[in-house]
Design an enzyme around this catalytic site. Structure first.
Site, mmCIF file in Angstrom:
data_model
loop_
_atom_site.group_PDB
_atom_site.id
_atom_site.type_symbol
_atom_site.label_atom_id
_atom_site.label_comp_id
_atom_site.label_asym_id
_atom_site.label_seq_id
_atom_site.Cartn_x
_atom_site.Cartn_y
_atom_site.Cartn_z
ATOM 1 C CD GLU A 1 -5.261 1.742 -3.205
ATOM 2 O OE1 GLU A 1 -6.440 1.914 -2.903
ATOM 3 O OE2 GLU A 1 -4.339 1.695 -2.373
ATOM 4 C CG HIS B 1 -1.951 1.096 1.152
ATOM 5 N ND1 HIS B 1 -1.673 2.381 1.545
ATOM 6 C CD2 HIS B 1 -3.229 1.101 0.686
ATOM 7 C CE1 HIS B 1 -2.750 3.126 1.329
ATOM 8 N NE2 HIS B 1 -3.703 2.383 0.810
HETATM 9 P P1 PGA Z 1 -9.127 6.520 -0.182
HETATM 10 O O1 PGA Z 1 -7.988 5.446 0.161
HETATM 11 O O2 PGA Z 1 -10.316 5.751 -0.642
HETATM 12 O O3 PGA Z 1 -9.358 7.248 1.117
HETATM 13 O O4 PGA Z 1 -8.583 7.402 -1.251
HETATM 14 C C1 PGA Z 1 -7.816 4.310 -0.634
HETATM 15 C C2 PGA Z 1 -6.704 3.469 -0.099
HETATM 16 O O5 PGA Z 1 -5.760 4.020 0.486
HETATM 17 O O6 PGA Z 1 -6.724 2.229 -0.206
#
Ligand code: PGA
Length: 240
Positions: A157, A88
């Site tokens: 992401e 992450h």
């Molecule tokens: P967010 O975070 O939905 O608050 O943008 C997503 C994540 O960090 O997995």
């Protein structure tokens, strides 16, 4: 579809319990067949899941040992946890985990047969350099990672989209997911500012098999609404 709720360092054990009660009732009442995974903090892993998987946001890649402040396989096994989030952006960029450490973690938990939600994504300055820079940045996040691992779920992401309210255009998500699809058969999630207002649209995109949700997943009702949107997409697909 696969929908993940990443609580990060939010919610107490009691709040998590109340949350799970709402989500699990919703899932059974609506006959949801999608995969739902909740990643609560370490303190709230003690849950007897009915129809929603519980995963851990992080762990140290050893059976047990002298690793102050970490939790390892032995502690996860006690709670029956078999799902882990690895790579992450907050682990990479806030905590400072290197690709080498991340790859070692991946190998260890893959050897243990865990389902792994593996995250990749670029910071804004890389995206601004253009597609070639972006793809080579993401490529480096695959170093030491087995993209053919059977229990892999891959999450794209973008760092600049996490917790900011910003999201890439649908075209950009499809472009990147198209590239990822060429690399792995794993389900592909999009994450970064997913919320009730955009979840359905994002899940409907080509090569998007689900979403990884942070802030907007903290409301059980909002998360259930996103699960409902996924279920609706399944019905639409069946009817086509
Ligand atoms: P967010 O975070 O939905 O608050 O943008 C997503 C994540 O960090 O997995």
């Amino acid at each position: 579809m696969i929908l993940c709720a990443n609580f990060k360092a939010n919610k107490t054990r009691q709040e998590t319990r109340a949350y799970m009660a709402v989500v699990e009732s919703f899932v059974s009442a609506n006959d949801i067949s999608d995969t739902i995974i909740v990643f609560p903090p370490f303190t709230a892993l003690d849950h007897d899941p009915r129809n929603v998987l519980i995963g851990v946001q992080n762990a140290y890649p050893v059976q047990n040992g002298a690793y102050t402040g970490e939790i390892a396989l032995e502690q996860l096994e006690e709670f029956g946890i078999k799902t882990i989030l690895i790579g992450h952006s907050e682990r990479r960029h806030v905590i400072g985990e290197t690709q080498e450490q991340i790859a070692a973690k991946f190998r260890f938990f893959a050897d243990q047969g865990f389902a792994i939600v593996y995250c990749v994504g670029e910071p804004l300055e890389v995206r601004e350099e253009g597609d070639a820079a972006l793809l080579s940045y993401i490529e480096k996040q695959f170093e030491g990672i087995d993209l053919s691992y059977a229990d892999l779920i891959l999450a794209y992401e973008p760092v600049w989209a996490i917790g900011t309210g910003l999201t890439p255009s649908n075209r950009d998500i499809e472009l990147l997911h198209g590239v990822l699809r060429g690399k792995t058969h794993a389900p592909l999630l999009y994450g970064g500012s997913v919320k009730v207002e955009n979840a359905g649209e994002i899940m409907a995109l080509e090569n998007v098999d689900g979403v990884l949700v942070g802030s907007a997943s903290l409301s059980a009702n909002d998360f259930c609404e996103m699960i409902a949107q996924a279920a609706e997409l399944n019905t639409e697909e069946e009817n086509n």
